[in-house]
Design an enzyme around this catalytic site. Structure first.
Site, PDB file in Angstrom:
ATOM      1  N   GLN A 155       0.845  -1.193   0.000  1.00 44.07           N
ATOM      2  CA  GLN A 155       0.000   0.000   0.000  1.00 44.07           C
ATOM      3  C   GLN A 155       0.881   1.243   0.000  1.00 44.07           C
ATOM      4  OE1 GLN A 155      -3.093   0.149   2.952  1.00 44.07           O
ATOM      5  NE2 GLN A 155      -3.814   2.116   2.219  1.00 44.07           N
ATOM      6  N   PHE A 156       1.155   1.763  -1.193  1.00 46.24           N
ATOM      7  CA  PHE A 156       2.034   2.924  -1.319  1.00 46.24           C
ATOM      8  C   PHE A 156       1.486   4.161  -0.619  1.00 46.24           C
ATOM      9  CE2 PHE A 156      -0.780   3.839  -4.827  1.00 46.24           C
ATOM     10  CZ  PHE A 156      -0.794   5.225  -4.902  1.00 46.24           C
ATOM     11  N   THR A 157       0.156   4.220  -0.415  1.00 50.55           N
ATOM     12  CA  THR A 157      -0.440   5.407   0.197  1.00 50.55           C
ATOM     13  C   THR A 157      -0.040   5.587   1.657  1.00 50.55           C
ATOM     14  OG1 THR A 157      -2.488   4.234   0.702  1.00 50.55           O
ATOM     15  CG2 THR A 157      -2.392   5.437  -1.397  1.00 50.55           C
TER      16      THR A 157
END
Length: 150
Positions: free
Chosen positions: A78-80
Site C-alpha cells: 500500500q504505497f499510500t
C-alpha cells in the site's frame, strides 16, 4: 518501511471479483515502502511483527505472538502509507518507492515473514486494484515504522 498491522478474525483480498488471498485468525498487514528501505529494514520489521505480543493468552491478556498463537498473515502492499499530508489537501506520494525498488522489497518482505513464521504468508498483488475486507479483532491496530526504531 511502514506497516499497519490489524489483528483480525478473518481477512481477504479480492481482485477482479475473485478472491485472491484469504486468511482466518491472524494479522492483516498493509505495507508501505520508501526508496531508502533496505534488507535491514525487512529483517528488523519481520522479526518485530512475528514476535509482537498482541494475541490473548489463556487469561485474556495480550501476551502471545502470532507464532505462539498459530495465526496467519496476509500482507498487502500500500504505497499510500507513504503519503505526505502536511501541505495542502492533496497527499504527496514522493516518499513512496518506485515499483522497480518496491516490488523486490515487498516480495523479499513476504518471503522473510514466511521464513520467520515457518509457514505460508498470503499476499496481494503489487499494483493491482484490490478490494480488502477484514474483521478487526479488538479492535487492535498497530503502526510500525522501521525508520523510528528508538
Amino acid at each position: 518501511m511502514k506497516v499497519v498491522i490489524q489483528r483480525v478474525l478473518q481477512a481477504s483480498v479480492t481482485i477482479d471479483g475473485q478472491v485472491y488471498s484469504a486468511i482466518k485468525k491472524g494479522m492483516m498487514i498493509l505495507v508501505g515502502i520508501q526508496a531508502d528501505d533496505t534488507a535491514e529494514d525487512i529483517e528488523w520489521l519481520s522479526g518485530k511483527i512475528c514476535n509482537l505480543r498482541i494475541f490473548d493468552d489463556e487469561n485474556g491478556v495480550m501476551n502471545k505472538s502470532i507464532k505462539e498463537d498459530g495465526g496467519e498473515i496476509l500482507a498487502v502492499s500500500q504505497f499510500t502509507l507513504m503519503a505526505r499530508t502536511k501541505k495542502g489537501n492533496r497527499p504527496s506520494y514522493i516518499d513512496a518507492a518506485h515499483p522497480d525498488i518496491s516490488i523486490p522489497l515487498y516480495e523479499k518482505f513476504v518471503r522473510k515473514l514466511c521464513e520467520e513464521m515457518q509457514k505460508e504468508v498470503k499476499s496481494g498483488v503489487f499494483g493491482a486494484d484490490m478490494k480488502v475486507e477484514l474483521i478487526n479483532n479488538g479492535p487492535v491496530t498497530i503502526i510500525i515504522d522501521s525508520k523510528n526504531r528508538i
